[in-house]
Design a protein around this motif. Structure first.
Motif, PDB file in Angstrom:
ATOM      1  N   CYS A  39      -7.092  -0.055   3.663  1.00  0.00           N
ATOM      2  CA  CYS A  39      -7.115  -0.965   2.525  1.00  0.00           C
ATOM      3  C   CYS A  39      -6.753  -2.359   3.027  1.00  0.00           C
ATOM      4  N   TRP A  40      -7.550  -3.333   2.676  1.00  0.00           N
ATOM      5  CA  TRP A  40      -7.321  -4.683   3.171  1.00  0.00           C
ATOM      6  C   TRP A  40      -6.031  -5.294   2.648  1.00  0.00           C
ATOM      7  N   THR A  41      -5.487  -4.748   1.567  1.00  0.00           N
ATOM      8  CA  THR A  41      -4.257  -5.305   1.014  1.00  0.00           C
ATOM      9  C   THR A  41      -3.008  -4.666   1.598  1.00  0.00           C
ATOM     10  N   PHE A  44       0.556  -0.746  -1.553  1.00  0.00           N
ATOM     11  CA  PHE A  44       1.194  -1.395  -2.689  1.00  0.00           C
ATOM     12  C   PHE A  44       2.706  -1.200  -2.578  1.00  0.00           C
TER      13      PHE A  44
END
Length: 87
Positions: A39-41, A44
């Motif tokens: 995931c590029w983020t 979470f």
């Protein structure tokens, strides 16, 4: 008789030009290649907190025998022998 879509797609895949290996693909400065499981983020905050909270339970010697408790519980709920449970 018309060819089935599955056979048509398979034939098309065989005749498609080969893709270049990843090493040969030109990239631009600052670009990175992400895998399908990335995931590029990044994680979470909630996921990072949950992972950090579970680190204390990561013990390969399993002193509290949680695996056996899980197998016993599933066997009781499903009304099957414990030997039929593969966690």
């Amino acid at each position: 008789m018309a060819a089935s879509p599955l056979i048509s797609r398979a034939a098309a895949a065989r005749s498609a030009p080969a893709k270049a290996p990843i090493e040969e693909v030109q990239s631009k400065v600052g670009m990175v290649r992400l895998g399908s499981n990335e995931c590029w983020t990044g994680p979470f905050p909630e996921a990072a907190q949950a992972g950090a909270a579970m680190v204390q339970y990561g013990n390969r010697y399993e002193p509290s025998n949680l695996r056996a408790q899980l197998i016993d519980t599933v066997a009781q709920v499903e009304k099957v022998p414990q030997t039929h449970i593969l966690p």
